[in-house]
Design a protein around this motif. Structure first.
Motif, short mmCIF file in Angstrom:
data_model
loop_
_atom_site.label_atom_id
_atom_site.label_comp_id
_atom_site.label_asym_id
_atom_site.label_seq_id
_atom_site.Cartn_x
_atom_site.Cartn_y
_atom_site.Cartn_z
N GLY A 260 26.61 -1.10 56.19
CA GLY A 260 27.24 -2.25 56.79
C GLY A 260 27.25 -3.54 56.00
O GLY A 260 27.58 -4.58 56.54
N GLY B 148 27.42 0.73 64.74
CA GLY B 148 26.04 0.25 64.68
C GLY B 148 25.01 1.21 65.24
O GLY B 148 23.84 0.86 65.37
N CYS C 116 22.02 5.47 59.33
CA CYS C 116 22.78 4.37 59.89
C CYS C 116 23.77 3.86 58.86
O CYS C 116 23.65 4.16 57.68
CB CYS C 116 21.86 3.25 60.39
SG CYS C 116 20.94 2.43 59.07
N HIS C 117 24.71 3.08 59.30
CA HIS C 117 25.73 2.49 58.45
C HIS C 117 25.10 1.38 57.64
O HIS C 117 24.40 0.52 58.18
CB HIS C 117 26.84 1.95 59.36
CG HIS C 117 28.04 1.50 58.62
ND1 HIS C 117 28.31 0.18 58.40
CD2 HIS C 117 29.06 2.19 58.07
CE1 HIS C 117 29.44 0.07 57.74
NE2 HIS C 117 29.91 1.28 57.53
#
Length: 143
Positions: A45, A27, A42-43
């Motif tokens: 996700g 995260g 960023c991921h």
């Protein structure tokens, strides 16, 4: 907690790339060089968006591309271009432009983001790193 890695720009060290990928998976947010400037990544996700981006053969998973657009992409990637394309329904809403349903797609040529994408084995959500009030994106990791 912030960490600073000094990664070789042409031969990224696998150990450091692995650590950066672990930070993304947990995260975290990373700043990294690209062909043009530094970016934040960023991921993604989202289960809907977990798919690999390695070359243009997988572009249909993310964007609608006609033959002329594909030829242009093939001629200019990898490189420092971002293409604004109509997103597909497989993409999560939160990464599409809310009114136009478009997505910016980039295939980097820089060894560091390529190594990071290879380690992650999935796409990253990124943004050019510009601080409020700046006219140009950052290109110095110490800044």
């Amino acid at each position: 907690m912030a960490q600073f890695f000094s990664v070789h720009p042409e031969q990224p060290q696998p150990r450091l790339i692995h650590q950066a990928a672990d930070i993304l998976r947990a995260g975290g947010v990373v700043a990294f060089p690209t062909d043009a400037a530094y970016s934040l990544g960023c991921h993604v996700g989202d289960a809907e968006a977990v798919a690999r981006i390695r070359d243009l053969s997988e572009i249909a998973n993310y964007a609608r591309v006609d033959n002329a657009q594909f030829r242009l992409l093939k001629a200019t990637t990898p490189g420092s271009y971002t293409f604004i394309l109509e997103g597909t329904k497989e993409l999560p809403r939160r990464i599409l432009h809310p009114k136009r349903k478009t997505i910016g797609l980039r295939v980097p040529a820089h060894p560091l983001p390529l190594a990071l994408l290879e380690e992650l084995n999935e796409p990253m959500l990124t943004s050019t790193l510009m601080l409020p009030g700046d006219d140009l994106p950052l290109n110095d990791p110490e800044e």
